[in-house]
Write an enzyme that holds these catalytic residues in place. Structure first.
Site, mmCIF file in Angstrom:
data_model
loop_
_atom_site.group_PDB
_atom_site.id
_atom_site.type_symbol
_atom_site.label_atom_id
_atom_site.label_comp_id
_atom_site.label_asym_id
_atom_site.label_seq_id
_atom_site.Cartn_x
_atom_site.Cartn_y
_atom_site.Cartn_z
ATOM 1 N N TYR A 20 3.815 0.547 3.388
ATOM 2 C CA TYR A 20 4.367 -0.694 3.415
ATOM 3 C C TYR A 20 4.370 -1.672 1.980
ATOM 4 O O TYR A 20 5.917 -1.976 2.034
ATOM 5 C CB TYR A 20 2.997 -1.828 4.300
ATOM 6 C CG TYR A 20 3.755 -2.745 4.698
ATOM 7 C CD1 TYR A 20 4.695 -3.661 4.718
ATOM 8 C CD2 TYR A 20 2.828 -3.844 4.636
ATOM 9 C CE1 TYR A 20 5.234 -4.752 5.088
ATOM 10 C CE2 TYR A 20 2.658 -5.028 4.932
ATOM 11 C CZ TYR A 20 3.823 -5.440 5.043
ATOM 12 O OH TYR A 20 4.220 -6.991 5.466
ATOM 13 N N LYS A 48 9.166 9.108 7.602
ATOM 14 C CA LYS A 48 8.092 8.929 6.557
ATOM 15 C C LYS A 48 9.173 8.042 5.163
ATOM 16 O O LYS A 48 8.550 7.559 4.071
ATOM 17 C CB LYS A 48 7.298 9.409 5.706
ATOM 18 C CG LYS A 48 6.010 9.507 7.116
ATOM 19 C CD LYS A 48 4.559 9.527 6.763
ATOM 20 C CE LYS A 48 3.725 9.414 7.481
ATOM 21 N NZ LYS A 48 2.299 9.448 6.512
ATOM 22 N N THR A 89 -0.411 1.547 -5.453
ATOM 23 C CA THR A 89 -0.513 2.220 -4.491
ATOM 24 C C THR A 89 -1.402 2.137 -3.681
ATOM 25 O O THR A 89 -1.789 1.980 -2.382
ATOM 26 C CB THR A 89 0.465 0.790 -3.650
ATOM 27 O OG1 THR A 89 1.195 2.154 -3.282
ATOM 28 C CG2 THR A 89 1.898 0.499 -5.277
ATOM 29 N N SER A 133 -7.184 -5.608 -3.848
ATOM 30 C CA SER A 133 -7.256 -6.900 -3.028
ATOM 31 C C SER A 133 -8.116 -8.356 -2.770
ATOM 32 O O SER A 133 -8.842 -8.008 -4.184
ATOM 33 C CB SER A 133 -7.662 -6.309 -2.191
ATOM 34 O OG SER A 133 -7.872 -6.953 -0.154
ATOM 35 N N LYS A 172 -12.081 -0.675 -1.703
ATOM 36 C CA LYS A 172 -11.598 -1.481 -2.793
ATOM 37 C C LYS A 172 -12.569 -2.195 -3.612
ATOM 38 O O LYS A 172 -11.561 -1.852 -4.911
ATOM 39 C CB LYS A 172 -10.737 -2.932 -2.277
ATOM 40 C CG LYS A 172 -9.768 -2.326 -0.998
ATOM 41 C CD LYS A 172 -8.493 -0.870 -1.677
ATOM 42 C CE LYS A 172 -7.791 -1.900 -2.120
ATOM 43 N NZ LYS A 172 -6.792 -1.001 -2.391
ATOM 44 N N PRO A 196 -4.023 -8.916 -3.604
ATOM 45 C CA PRO A 196 -3.251 -9.491 -2.176
ATOM 46 C C PRO A 196 -4.294 -9.978 -1.182
ATOM 47 O O PRO A 196 -5.457 -8.924 -1.518
ATOM 48 C CB PRO A 196 -1.948 -9.327 -2.323
ATOM 49 C CG PRO A 196 -2.570 -7.745 -2.436
ATOM 50 C CD PRO A 196 -3.397 -7.818 -4.474
HETATM 51 P P1 NAP Z 1 -0.236 1.856 3.636
HETATM 52 O O1 NAP Z 1 1.191 1.469 4.500
HETATM 53 O O2 NAP Z 1 -0.539 2.520 5.198
HETATM 54 O O3 NAP Z 1 0.218 2.419 2.333
HETATM 55 C C1 NAP Z 1 -1.336 3.275 2.127
HETATM 56 C C2 NAP Z 1 -0.425 4.273 1.357
HETATM 57 O O4 NAP Z 1 -1.875 5.615 0.979
HETATM 58 C C3 NAP Z 1 0.393 5.264 2.237
HETATM 59 O O5 NAP Z 1 1.503 5.734 1.725
HETATM 60 C C4 NAP Z 1 0.104 6.770 2.418
HETATM 61 O O6 NAP Z 1 0.539 7.569 2.366
HETATM 62 C C5 NAP Z 1 -1.095 6.045 0.613
HETATM 63 N N1 NAP Z 1 -2.221 7.277 1.097
HETATM 64 C C6 NAP Z 1 -3.973 7.362 1.643
HETATM 65 N N2 NAP Z 1 -4.713 8.327 1.478
HETATM 66 C C7 NAP Z 1 -3.911 9.160 0.656
HETATM 67 C C8 NAP Z 1 -3.979 10.655 0.639
HETATM 68 N N3 NAP Z 1 -4.675 11.231 0.389
HETATM 69 N N4 NAP Z 1 -3.491 10.963 -0.598
HETATM 70 C C9 NAP Z 1 -2.024 10.349 -1.061
HETATM 71 N N5 NAP Z 1 -2.090 9.548 -0.819
HETATM 72 C C10 NAP Z 1 -3.026 8.699 0.427
HETATM 73 O O7 NAP Z 1 -1.150 0.006 3.485
HETATM 74 P P2 NAP Z 1 -0.004 -0.953 3.109
HETATM 75 O O8 NAP Z 1 -0.722 -2.275 3.413
HETATM 76 O O9 NAP Z 1 1.099 -0.888 1.888
HETATM 77 O O10 NAP Z 1 -1.431 -0.832 1.644
HETATM 78 C C11 NAP Z 1 -1.066 -0.745 0.616
HETATM 79 C C12 NAP Z 1 -2.144 -0.953 -1.029
HETATM 80 O O11 NAP Z 1 -2.331 -2.221 -0.595
HETATM 81 C C13 NAP Z 1 -3.571 -0.392 -1.030
HETATM 82 O O12 NAP Z 1 -3.864 -0.317 -2.086
HETATM 83 C C14 NAP Z 1 -3.884 -1.790 -0.187
HETATM 84 O O13 NAP Z 1 -5.417 -1.872 0.165
HETATM 85 C C15 NAP Z 1 -3.514 -2.586 -0.526
HETATM 86 N N6 NAP Z 1 -3.575 -4.290 0.238
HETATM 87 C C16 NAP Z 1 -3.384 -4.575 1.134
HETATM 88 C C17 NAP Z 1 -3.526 -5.489 1.939
HETATM 89 C C18 NAP Z 1 -2.532 -5.505 3.305
HETATM 90 O O14 NAP Z 1 -2.558 -6.987 4.123
HETATM 91 N N7 NAP Z 1 -1.889 -4.920 3.645
HETATM 92 C C19 NAP Z 1 -4.004 -6.363 1.376
HETATM 93 C C20 NAP Z 1 -4.847 -6.295 -0.019
HETATM 94 C C21 NAP Z 1 -4.127 -4.761 -0.174
HETATM 95 P P3 NAP Z 1 0.534 8.764 3.699
HETATM 96 O O15 NAP Z 1 2.291 8.175 4.118
HETATM 97 O O16 NAP Z 1 1.358 9.529 3.293
HETATM 98 O O17 NAP Z 1 -0.113 8.406 4.767
#
Ligand code: NAP
Length: 357
Positions: A20, A48, A89, A133, A172, A196
């Protein structure tokens, strides 16, 4: 803040490019004409990646896919070849887990170590932007009482989360700590971290999997129609967050951690921001009493523990985004715009019902 000079002479790696947050980072890089190395687990899974292909087809930059997994050592070497910047990310973002070590901590911690080991081996990377985060800054709202000025800042670290309490926040925290520890030996590259708060706003992929979407879905699908716990937290628009990543990467003077958060809000704050345009939906309209959430929460939702309720519900949340404004020149979209755009997208893509007038 100096003008943002984007170096298009070297590619940039984005780990977890299907995600995302990553989607908007990839889009901004392609807009600037950068060659993006998109590291994904399964480059063959077009469900995807089609949205990234569409961006690449219409924007000046170039997109190349690389297969990589956080848990496979050396997996990112090829994707990093020749890159100047690494945006890390990829990290699992989920709240309902059975085995927090395997489902969250391993990928977050070993994955960060794995990516930074590749950075150490590369001869081209000069900067790594880690998507950490606010969860690495604080664990529970109760932690606000421990801060120096009654506000979370980049000087604060989450010391209250563990494998058993707020395991995602714990994952995190240990990952970011590991990144700083590895970067201390670095001379060729610098680590810059973005922290964030809860990310909201539309996805570049209309059916995003991030936990952010689950939360907003529950505001609209009736899950909280009887009311919502008074749970304050910070929010930031996903497009502003992508911009913060670019500035953290390409501003020469960017350094340290940056809280990236537009404003403080809450479940009821998000619902109120939706009520004007989406008043026909069963949005939560009042706060549930804390004793009721404490009593009934754990029975209706496995992730809601009594400790979580005690240490968060009804307690204030406040973070200082001043460093991001002063050093990265950040401006933040109003919450109403972010949350309404996101809700509309979820209706358009069938994740929420469309109400006939
Ligand atoms: P997301 O859409 O679920 O993205 C997570 C990503 O990590 C996906 O591309 C996923 O790939 C990948 N991933 C997970 N396990 C993996 C593995 N074993 N090997 C390779 N790739 C892997 O979530 P998001 O919200 O965009 O999060 C992105 C980052 O932002 C994360 O670090 C999260 O902690 C941080 N963050 C998010 C928020 C929020 O509110 N959304 C807030 C603070 C920080 P697949 O598509 O292959 O599953």
């Amino acid at each position: 803040m100096s003008m943002l000079q984007i170096d298009t002479s070297k590619p940039a790696l984005v780990t977890g490019a299907t995600g995302y947050v990553a989607g908007w980072i990839v889009r901004r890089l392609l807009e600037e004409g950068v060659t993006v190395h998109a590291a994904v687990r399964d480059p063959g899974d077009k469900t995807k990646t089609w949205h990234l292909d569409e961006m690449a087809a219409s924007l000046p930059g170039t997109l190349r896919y690389f297969k990589a997994d956080l848990l496979e050592n050396g997996s990112y070497d090829l994707a990093m070849d020749g890159c100047g910047i690494v945006f890390h990310t990829a990290s699992p973002f989920k709240l309902d887990v059975r085995d927090p070590q395997a489902e969250l901590v391993d990928a977050a911690l070993l994955g960060t170590r794995n990516v930074l080991d590749s950075v150490q081996r590369s001869d081209s990377v000069t900067r790594v932007v880690l998507t950490s985060s606010c969860a690495a800054i604080y664990g529970d709202n109760a932690d606000l009482a421990l801060t120096a000025r009654g506000v979370f800042t980049e000087n604060d670290w989450n010391t209250s989360s563990s494998l058993h309490h707020m395991p995602y926040s714990y994952s995190k925290t240990v990952a970011e700590r590991e990144a700083w520890s590895i970067s201390r030996q670095a001379t060729r590259w610098r680590l810059v971290v973005v922290n964030p708060s809860l990310v909201v706003g539309p996805g570049t992929h209309p059916r995003a999997t991030s936990e952010s979407f689950n939360l907003v879905r529950q505001l609209g699908d009736g899950t909280m129609k009887a009311g919502a716990p008074a749970l304050p937290f910070g929010v930031v628009d996903v497009r502003d967050l992508a911009e913060a990543h670019l500035r953290a990467a390409y501003l020469p003077e960017a350094q340290g951690r940056y809280i990236i958060s537009g404003q403080a809000s809450s479940l009821l704050g998000l619902a109120a921001a939706l009520a004007g345009r989406f008043g026909g939906y069963p949005l939560p309209r009042r706060a549930l009493p804390k004793w009721l959430v404490w009593l009934a929460g754990p029975m209706t939702d496995r992730t809601v523990t009594r400790k979580l309720v005690a240490r968060n519900v009804g307690l204030p949340w406040k973070a200082d985004n001043g460093k991001s404004v002063a050093q990265l020149g950040m401006t933040y979209r109003p919450l109403d715009v972010s949350i309404q755009d996101m809700f509309q997208q979820m209706i358009d893509s069938g994740q929420l019902p469309s109400l006939k007038p």
